[in-house]
Write a protein that holds these residues in place. Sequence first.
Motif, PDB file in Angstrom:
ATOM      1  N   GLY A 388     -32.577  -9.535 -37.681  1.00 20.03           N
ATOM      2  CA  GLY A 388     -32.404  -7.873 -38.229  1.00 20.03           C
ATOM      3  C   GLY A 388     -31.314  -7.668 -39.291  1.00 20.03           C
ATOM      4  N   ARG A 389     -30.397  -8.649 -39.570  1.00 17.78           N
ATOM      5  CA  ARG A 389     -29.157  -8.484 -40.235  1.00 17.78           C
ATOM      6  C   ARG A 389     -28.481  -9.692 -40.789  1.00 17.78           C
ATOM      7  N   ARG A 390     -27.688  -9.322 -41.709  1.00 17.68           N
ATOM      8  CA  ARG A 390     -26.750 -10.527 -41.986  1.00 17.68           C
ATOM      9  C   ARG A 390     -25.666 -10.556 -41.049  1.00 17.68           C
ATOM     10  N   THR A 391     -25.313 -11.733 -40.626  1.00 18.30           N
ATOM     11  CA  THR A 391     -24.904 -12.030 -39.330  1.00 18.30           C
ATOM     12  C   THR A 391     -23.446 -13.004 -39.321  1.00 18.30           C
ATOM     13  N   CYS A 392     -22.418 -12.657 -38.911  1.00 18.22           N
ATOM     14  CA  CYS A 392     -21.424 -13.644 -38.546  1.00 18.22           C
ATOM     15  C   CYS A 392     -21.407 -13.780 -37.030  1.00 18.22           C
ATOM     16  N   TYR A 393     -21.388 -15.300 -36.692  1.00 20.52           N
ATOM     17  CA  TYR A 393     -21.359 -15.757 -35.310  1.00 20.52           C
ATOM     18  C   TYR A 393     -19.868 -16.124 -35.110  1.00 20.52           C
ATOM     19  N   ILE A 394     -19.632 -15.600 -33.713  1.00 19.97           N
ATOM     20  CA  ILE A 394     -18.391 -15.950 -33.255  1.00 19.97           C
ATOM     21  C   ILE A 394     -18.422 -16.493 -31.771  1.00 19.97           C
ATOM     22  N   GLU A 395     -18.078 -17.815 -31.666  1.00 23.33           N
ATOM     23  CA  GLU A 395     -18.107 -18.613 -30.674  1.00 23.33           C
ATOM     24  C   GLU A 395     -16.698 -18.930 -30.177  1.00 23.33           C
ATOM     25  N   LEU A 396     -16.662 -18.806 -28.612  1.00 23.15           N
ATOM     26  CA  LEU A 396     -15.492 -19.293 -27.907  1.00 23.15           C
ATOM     27  C   LEU A 396     -15.975 -20.547 -27.376  1.00 23.15           C
ATOM     28  N   ALA A 397     -15.103 -21.602 -27.418  1.00 22.94           N
ATOM     29  CA  ALA A 397     -15.352 -22.821 -26.677  1.00 22.94           C
ATOM     30  C   ALA A 397     -14.361 -23.520 -26.197  1.00 22.94           C
ATOM     31  N   PRO A 398     -13.962 -22.911 -24.954  1.00 19.35           N
ATOM     32  CA  PRO A 398     -12.530 -23.319 -24.367  1.00 19.35           C
ATOM     33  C   PRO A 398     -12.731 -24.717 -23.316  1.00 19.35           C
ATOM     34  N   SER A 399     -11.888 -25.530 -23.178  1.00 17.66           N
ATOM     35  CA  SER A 399     -11.962 -26.588 -22.304  1.00 17.66           C
ATOM     36  C   SER A 399     -12.240 -26.229 -20.875  1.00 17.66           C
ATOM     37  N   LEU A 400     -12.972 -27.031 -20.270  1.00 11.88           N
ATOM     38  CA  LEU A 400     -13.384 -26.642 -18.849  1.00 11.88           C
ATOM     39  C   LEU A 400     -12.125 -27.314 -17.889  1.00 11.88           C
ATOM     40  N   SER A 401     -10.924 -27.292 -18.351  1.00 10.94           N
ATOM     41  CA  SER A 401      -9.848 -27.630 -17.586  1.00 10.94           C
ATOM     42  C   SER A 401      -9.411 -26.489 -16.789  1.00 10.94           C
ATOM     43  N   LEU A 402     -10.024 -25.121 -16.989  1.00 14.49           N
ATOM     44  CA  LEU A 402      -9.613 -23.953 -16.253  1.00 14.49           C
ATOM     45  C   LEU A 402     -11.058 -23.027 -16.352  1.00 14.49           C
ATOM     46  N   ASP A 403     -11.247 -22.359 -15.386  1.00 11.03           N
ATOM     47  CA  ASP A 403     -12.285 -21.245 -15.336  1.00 11.03           C
ATOM     48  C   ASP A 403     -12.264 -20.363 -16.425  1.00 11.03           C
ATOM     49  N   SER A 404     -13.315 -20.137 -17.194  1.00 10.96           N
ATOM     50  CA  SER A 404     -13.094 -19.316 -18.523  1.00 10.96           C
ATOM     51  C   SER A 404     -13.797 -18.169 -18.200  1.00 10.96           C
ATOM     52  N   THR A 405     -14.321 -17.699 -16.885  1.00  6.88           N
ATOM     53  CA  THR A 405     -14.935 -16.495 -16.829  1.00  6.88           C
ATOM     54  C   THR A 405     -14.158 -15.389 -17.142  1.00  6.88           C
ATOM     55  N   PRO A 406     -13.046 -15.013 -16.773  1.00  9.96           N
ATOM     56  CA  PRO A 406     -12.281 -13.934 -17.241  1.00  9.96           C
ATOM     57  C   PRO A 406     -11.951 -13.585 -18.713  1.00  9.96           C
ATOM     58  N   MET A 407     -11.954 -14.849 -19.581  1.00  8.41           N
ATOM     59  CA  MET A 407     -11.950 -14.843 -20.754  1.00  8.41           C
ATOM     60  C   MET A 407     -13.088 -14.356 -21.727  1.00  8.41           C
ATOM     61  N   PHE A 408     -14.336 -14.844 -20.981  1.00  5.40           N
ATOM     62  CA  PHE A 408     -15.715 -14.471 -21.422  1.00  5.40           C
ATOM     63  C   PHE A 408     -15.956 -13.045 -21.179  1.00  5.40           C
ATOM     64  N   GLU A 409     -15.583 -12.616 -19.923  1.00  8.04           N
ATOM     65  CA  GLU A 409     -15.887 -11.094 -19.883  1.00  8.04           C
ATOM     66  C   GLU A 409     -15.389 -10.086 -20.830  1.00  8.04           C
ATOM     67  N   GLU A 410     -14.018 -10.248 -21.232  1.00  3.34           N
ATOM     68  CA  GLU A 410     -13.090  -9.574 -22.134  1.00  3.34           C
ATOM     69  C   GLU A 410     -13.830  -9.572 -23.530  1.00  3.34           C
ATOM     70  N   ALA A 411     -14.121 -11.077 -23.793  1.00  4.78           N
ATOM     71  CA  ALA A 411     -14.649 -11.300 -25.020  1.00  4.78           C
ATOM     72  C   ALA A 411     -16.019 -10.463 -25.009  1.00  4.78           C
ATOM     73  N   GLU A 412     -17.022 -10.598 -24.225  1.00  7.66           N
ATOM     74  CA  GLU A 412     -18.233  -9.871 -24.293  1.00  7.66           C
ATOM     75  C   GLU A 412     -17.992  -8.403 -24.387  1.00  7.66           C
ATOM     76  N   ARG A 413     -17.058  -7.643 -23.863  1.00  9.01           N
ATOM     77  CA  ARG A 413     -16.583  -6.659 -23.955  1.00  9.01           C
ATOM     78  C   ARG A 413     -16.465  -6.183 -25.485  1.00  9.01           C
ATOM     79  N   ILE A 414     -15.693  -6.974 -26.174  1.00  5.69           N
ATOM     80  CA  ILE A 414     -15.247  -6.778 -27.646  1.00  5.69           C
ATOM     81  C   ILE A 414     -16.621  -7.070 -28.397  1.00  5.69           C
ATOM     82  N   PHE A 415     -17.464  -7.950 -28.195  1.00  2.00           N
ATOM     83  CA  PHE A 415     -18.454  -8.247 -28.943  1.00  2.00           C
ATOM     84  C   PHE A 415     -19.385  -7.000 -28.776  1.00  2.00           C
ATOM     85  N   LEU A 416     -19.636  -6.416 -27.646  1.00  2.00           N
ATOM     86  CA  LEU A 416     -20.423  -5.215 -27.605  1.00  2.00           C
ATOM     87  C   LEU A 416     -19.958  -4.060 -28.259  1.00  2.00           C
TER      88      LEU A 416
END
Length: 483
Positions: A388-416
Amino acid sequence: MGAIDRARRIARTWTINTVNSCVYLLSGGKTTLHEGHYDRARGTWSNWSKTFSARPRRFETPESEAEIRQAVRSSKKVRVVGGGHTFNGGPLTGETMLSLDRYNKVLSVDPETGIARVQAGIRLRDLMAQLQESGLSLPVLGSTSTQSVGGLVATDLHGSGRANGFLSEQVRSLRIVNAAGEAETFQRGSEVFHAAFGAIGTCGVVSEVELECIPAYNLGKELRIVRSEWIDRNIDRILEENEHTSFYYIGGVDIKHVRMNLWRRTVLDPPASVRAQKMLDELIDMLLSGYLLGLARVLKVSRPTAALGLLFFKVTMDGRSVVHPSADGFSRKLFYHHDEIEYGVPYEVHKECLKELEGMLQENCYTTIIEVRFTPDKSRGLIGPGVGRRTCYIELAPSLSLDSTPMFEEAERIFLKYDGYPHLGKFTRLTAAELQAIHGDRFASFQRARRRQDPEGKFLNEFAARVLGIIEVPINIAEPSMA
């Protein structure tokens, strides 16, 4: 996480990266282990990164549509798996898991009209090879060729294009098996056809896909290391002058340079050394992303590591251009052991979103690769990240050497905050109610189609029920345009 658990996680990640790199190198760039796998001895299926797994009661590999229909009819719950290139529990089930790896033929190709009909289990790498033999190709491909065509429909595959952005643009019809085990072909314009794109398999089992192909072509790919502020000033011109564009930022550190990837069609032929050059590029990427940044994230020495990596890229790659056949110009084979979250945000606000995201990553010392891509308003889906719109995709792809859940939760808040739409093949905490609020009438249309195909929720597992579960649909909501 304790020191021992952290050490084990790092060791596991590095072991997986090393094994995959060795397989890739020894096979001459033809093979990697980046695919979902069913272990018959243990009765378990796991995704490509071995981060999600399930023990299904039945693991079926049908070879005909009749067998697909019978498996669906005789099952309480069904999920379909392809290449297993997923970053959440979407494929998992304890009941019946269907792999269409044996339902993987090109049924017909017409070089004159460019129309191809294929079984949905065919992997993209095999499809592209056979299309190439007929002098055909597709204008948009993903970053991996291990995925099945059915899986690409399920996630509304997007690339990064000036004129084209989605596989769904090229699809003429879909044949889908519903929860009762009945197969039906849906054309463009039908609600079920458009609902299937991005539905992560909840509208039924896609068995056949009819594609509109284009003549095969060659792609010149150029790599450059540029300053991020230069990109901000010139992004409109960059996107206009190149057919396909993507950017790799290093998030979590104060580094002002970005890797820019540019693709343009060319009449030049690929050099004899193209495979060796592509292998070298992928091994260099693995060195930085899979080892150096992964270690830097653990030791919190990201800035010098990132600076060293960018300097290495500038010396070895900056300004270099290589010609690839269209079948190989976008995809890569070697991936470091990582996790992903991706959102599509409106093009008009992508700079602000990216800036806030980078600030959050730096403040929390979250080190990650950030991939940025763009598409026009061309998706034929209803609920994908670029509809439905012209879109920019922003993807975070961190190494699994650490748990990324806190990073992703903060990022999702910003995306929304910036009106982002989630990619449902990747991390998200959202619920169906939240997606309804995001997509509005499109989500209502999707729900009608999903419930038509699956009134009892046979194709829903825990993840799919959370993000796409039953929402009451007002009967007076108008259907969105699907032209």
